[in-house]
Design a protein around this motif. Structure first.
Motif, PDB file in Angstrom:
ATOM      1  N   ASN A 111       0.853  -1.003  -0.087  1.00  0.00           N
ATOM      2  CA  ASN A 111       0.526  -0.392  -0.432  1.00  0.00           C
ATOM      3  C   ASN A 111       0.654   1.445  -0.008  1.00  0.00           C
ATOM      4  O   ASN A 111       1.958   1.304   0.250  1.00  0.00           O
ATOM      5  CB  ASN A 111      -0.943   0.411   0.961  1.00  0.00           C
ATOM      6  CG  ASN A 111       0.225  -0.354   1.952  1.00  0.00           C
ATOM      7  OD1 ASN A 111       0.774  -0.377   2.955  1.00  0.00           O
ATOM      8  ND2 ASN A 111      -1.049  -1.172   3.103  1.00  0.00           N
ATOM      9  N   ASN A 112      -0.043   1.909  -0.251  1.00  0.00           N
ATOM     10  CA  ASN A 112       1.137   3.758  -0.110  1.00  0.00           C
ATOM     11  C   ASN A 112       1.078   4.272   1.097  1.00  0.00           C
ATOM     12  O   ASN A 112       0.407   5.342   1.051  1.00  0.00           O
ATOM     13  CB  ASN A 112      -0.085   4.691  -1.242  1.00  0.00           C
ATOM     14  CG  ASN A 112       1.045   5.866  -1.543  1.00  0.00           C
ATOM     15  OD1 ASN A 112       1.677   5.867  -1.449  1.00  0.00           O
ATOM     16  ND2 ASN A 112       0.599   6.596  -2.954  1.00  0.00           N
ATOM     17  N   THR A 113       2.208   3.473   2.130  1.00  0.00           N
ATOM     18  CA  THR A 113       1.844   4.182   2.852  1.00  0.00           C
ATOM     19  C   THR A 113       2.570   5.303   3.207  1.00  0.00           C
ATOM     20  O   THR A 113       2.320   6.031   5.010  1.00  0.00           O
ATOM     21  CB  THR A 113       3.343   3.315   4.000  1.00  0.00           C
ATOM     22  OG1 THR A 113       4.027   3.256   3.127  1.00  0.00           O
ATOM     23  CG2 THR A 113       2.804   1.624   4.255  1.00  0.00           C
ATOM     24  N   ARG A 275      -7.598  -4.794  -2.242  1.00  0.00           N
ATOM     25  CA  ARG A 275      -6.903  -4.058  -1.435  1.00  0.00           C
ATOM     26  C   ARG A 275      -7.667  -3.290  -0.805  1.00  0.00           C
ATOM     27  O   ARG A 275      -7.246  -3.438   0.764  1.00  0.00           O
ATOM     28  CB  ARG A 275      -6.765  -2.354  -2.485  1.00  0.00           C
ATOM     29  CG  ARG A 275      -6.479  -1.692  -2.019  1.00  0.00           C
ATOM     30  CD  ARG A 275      -5.292  -1.694  -2.274  1.00  0.00           C
ATOM     31  NE  ARG A 275      -4.218  -2.426  -1.427  1.00  0.00           N
ATOM     32  CZ  ARG A 275      -3.716  -2.479  -0.137  1.00  0.00           C
ATOM     33  NH1 ARG A 275      -3.874  -1.566   0.336  1.00  0.00           N
ATOM     34  NH2 ARG A 275      -3.250  -3.218   0.390  1.00  0.00           N
ATOM     35  N   LEU A 306      -5.199   0.993   2.917  1.00  0.00           N
ATOM     36  CA  LEU A 306      -4.362   2.625   2.198  1.00  0.00           C
ATOM     37  C   LEU A 306      -4.524   2.043   0.669  1.00  0.00           C
ATOM     38  O   LEU A 306      -4.685   1.075  -0.058  1.00  0.00           O
ATOM     39  CB  LEU A 306      -3.259   3.123   2.650  1.00  0.00           C
ATOM     40  CG  LEU A 306      -3.014   3.316   4.275  1.00  0.00           C
ATOM     41  CD1 LEU A 306      -1.524   3.845   4.280  1.00  0.00           C
ATOM     42  CD2 LEU A 306      -3.532   4.869   4.307  1.00  0.00           C
ATOM     43  N   GLN A 308      -3.381   1.739  -3.354  1.00  0.00           N
ATOM     44  CA  GLN A 308      -2.195   0.955  -3.956  1.00  0.00           C
ATOM     45  C   GLN A 308      -0.955   1.936  -4.194  1.00  0.00           C
ATOM     46  O   GLN A 308      -1.103   2.781  -4.243  1.00  0.00           O
ATOM     47  CB  GLN A 308      -2.627   0.564  -4.898  1.00  0.00           C
ATOM     48  CG  GLN A 308      -1.782  -0.814  -5.503  1.00  0.00           C
ATOM     49  CD  GLN A 308      -2.095  -1.987  -5.078  1.00  0.00           C
ATOM     50  OE1 GLN A 308      -2.791  -2.623  -4.452  1.00  0.00           O
ATOM     51  NE2 GLN A 308      -1.017  -2.679  -5.103  1.00  0.00           N
ATOM     52  N   SER A 309      -0.043   0.972  -3.677  1.00  0.00           N
ATOM     53  CA  SER A 309       1.372   1.300  -3.258  1.00  0.00           C
ATOM     54  C   SER A 309       1.792   1.860  -5.305  1.00  0.00           C
ATOM     55  O   SER A 309       1.443   0.736  -6.257  1.00  0.00           O
ATOM     56  CB  SER A 309       2.287   0.421  -3.089  1.00  0.00           C
ATOM     57  OG  SER A 309       3.739   0.581  -3.706  1.00  0.00           O
ATOM     58  N   THR A 334      -6.940   5.160  -5.374  1.00  0.00           N
ATOM     59  CA  THR A 334      -6.399   6.257  -4.872  1.00  0.00           C
ATOM     60  C   THR A 334      -8.260   7.268  -4.715  1.00  0.00           C
ATOM     61  O   THR A 334      -7.708   8.249  -3.636  1.00  0.00           O
ATOM     62  CB  THR A 334      -5.696   6.545  -5.252  1.00  0.00           C
ATOM     63  OG1 THR A 334      -4.587   6.361  -5.400  1.00  0.00           O
ATOM     64  CG2 THR A 334      -5.113   8.545  -4.772  1.00  0.00           C
ATOM     65  N   SER A 337     -10.273   5.895  -2.363  1.00  0.00           N
ATOM     66  CA  SER A 337      -9.914   4.933  -0.700  1.00  0.00           C
ATOM     67  C   SER A 337     -10.185   6.403   0.228  1.00  0.00           C
ATOM     68  O   SER A 337     -10.321   6.167   1.759  1.00  0.00           O
ATOM     69  CB  SER A 337      -8.304   5.603  -0.807  1.00  0.00           C
ATOM     70  OG  SER A 337      -7.562   6.955  -0.935  1.00  0.00           O
TER      71      SER A 337
END
Length: 352
Positions: A111-113, A275, A306, A308-309, A334, A337
């Motif tokens: 994930n998009n940390t 996700r 969160l 997706q990376s 995104t 989210s």
């Protein structure tokens, strides 16, 4: 009980990210400021400078000796659960697929940390949320991205070596076997794979960033060093642009797609389920196993939900494996989210 003021803080943290996203989108789609080559240059700036320095800044300020090892354990368990299930499916099911196992792993665990997670969790839970999401980011960068690179390289090496064998060529780093799949089969040796993966890791500044930041954090907290002002200023001047430029670059990429949902409706739903449901569900299993509770439990589940990376899409595109699915997961995930994460935030207030 969560109130409107709490929801507003979360929205206020997320909206600037969407502003940067829309500016990137508009600069290509509506105003024609950037052409495709310039967009690629922006993306390279983000990948090789702003995001790595952004990661260095956050990881260098954590205290490794004060890490929440129950949280780290829960994060590790959640990902291992998914790895085991996917490995079993790929090897034991007639419908199993090595390629789809890799993609499913990316969708459900990576994930998009930093770009989304840091401002979001800070608004929700303050510095505790930031500390835990950065710890998750370190694990993801050092361990799980490395694991993803390994399996991607394994797949590509196996395919390329098999093709070479079929053409009558034999690599010296190949172990040969015969099938019953009497035909000479080959697979790359372990050390050959390690050499290839090692070269790839050496070219990935995001891996360096996590390692350098974590190394400094260990040294600084062990001997009570403070980062020299000149060094910290050099990092900050680029890292402060990390979040904004990453979202801006995502907007330019989104503008160049023919449609936001590039992989079709069914695969989009599949990606969103992995996700926003499977990932948090696996984290809940890990959290329960490690005895997490209160805010730490809530943070663990929310950070697993969160979006997706971005790096996972970059790898998918480079290795030619379901890039359209990952691009849809990054862009569409995104966009949706914010309401999903606010919903998790509200629901988890009832969990003790």
């Amino acid at each position: 009980m969560i109130g409107w003021e709490d929801v507003y803080k979360v929205v206020a943290a997320m909206v600037p990210l969407y502003v940067a996203l829309m500016l990137g989108y508009g600069s290509v789609k509506w105003w024609g400021i950037f052409n495709p080559e310039q967009c690629d240059a922006i993306n390279r700036l983000v990948c090789y400078f702003t995001l790595p320095l952004f990661a260095v800044e956050f990881t260098s300020h954590i205290d490794p000796f004060e890490m929440n090892y129950r949280f780290v354990g829960a994060d590790t368990i959640s990902k291992l659960v998914i790895v085991v299930i996917l490995a079993f499916w790929a090897n034991c099911s007639s419908k199993g697929s090595y390629c789809w196992s890799i993609t499913s792993f990316s969708l459900s665990t990576l994930n998009n940390t930093l770009v989304v997670g840091v401002p979001l969790l800070k608004a929700m839970y303050g510095q505790t949320g930031v500390d835990l999401v950065v710890q998750s980011s370190v694990l993801q960068g050092v361990i799980w991205m490395t694991f993803l690179l390994f399996v991607l390289e394994f797949r590509r090496s196996r395919v390329s070596i098999s093709s070479a064998t079929n053409d009558g060529e034999q690599e010296k780093d190949v172990e040969g076997n015969t099938d019953d799949a009497g035909v000479l089969c080959s697979r790359p040796s372990f050390w050959y794979l390690m050499k290839v993966v090692g070269m790839k890791l050496c070219m990935n500044p995001n891996i360096y960033a996590c390692v350098i930041g974590l190394t400094w954090a260990f040294v600084a907290n062990r001997w009570h060093f403070e980062m020299p002002t000149i060094m910290e200023g050099s990092i900050l001047i680029m890292s402060k642009a990390g979040t904004g430029t990453a979202m801006f670059s995502m907007g330019t990429f989104m503008a160049r797609q023919e449609k936001i949902i590039a992989c079709g409706t069914s695969l989009t739903i599949f990606g969103m389920v992995l996700r926003f449901i499977v990932g948090p569900g696996a984290m809940a299993i890990g959290a329960i196993a490690m005895g997490l509770h209160a805010d730490v439990l809530r943070i663990a589940i929310i950070q697993a939900a969160l979006p997706q990376s971005i790096t996972s899409f970059i790898f998918a595109k480079e290795y030619g494996i379901h890039a359209e699915v990952l691009s849809t997961a990054v862009i569409f995930g995104t966009i949706v989210s914010l309401p999903v994460l606010v919903a998790y935030y509200a629901i988890l207030e009832f969990v003790r």
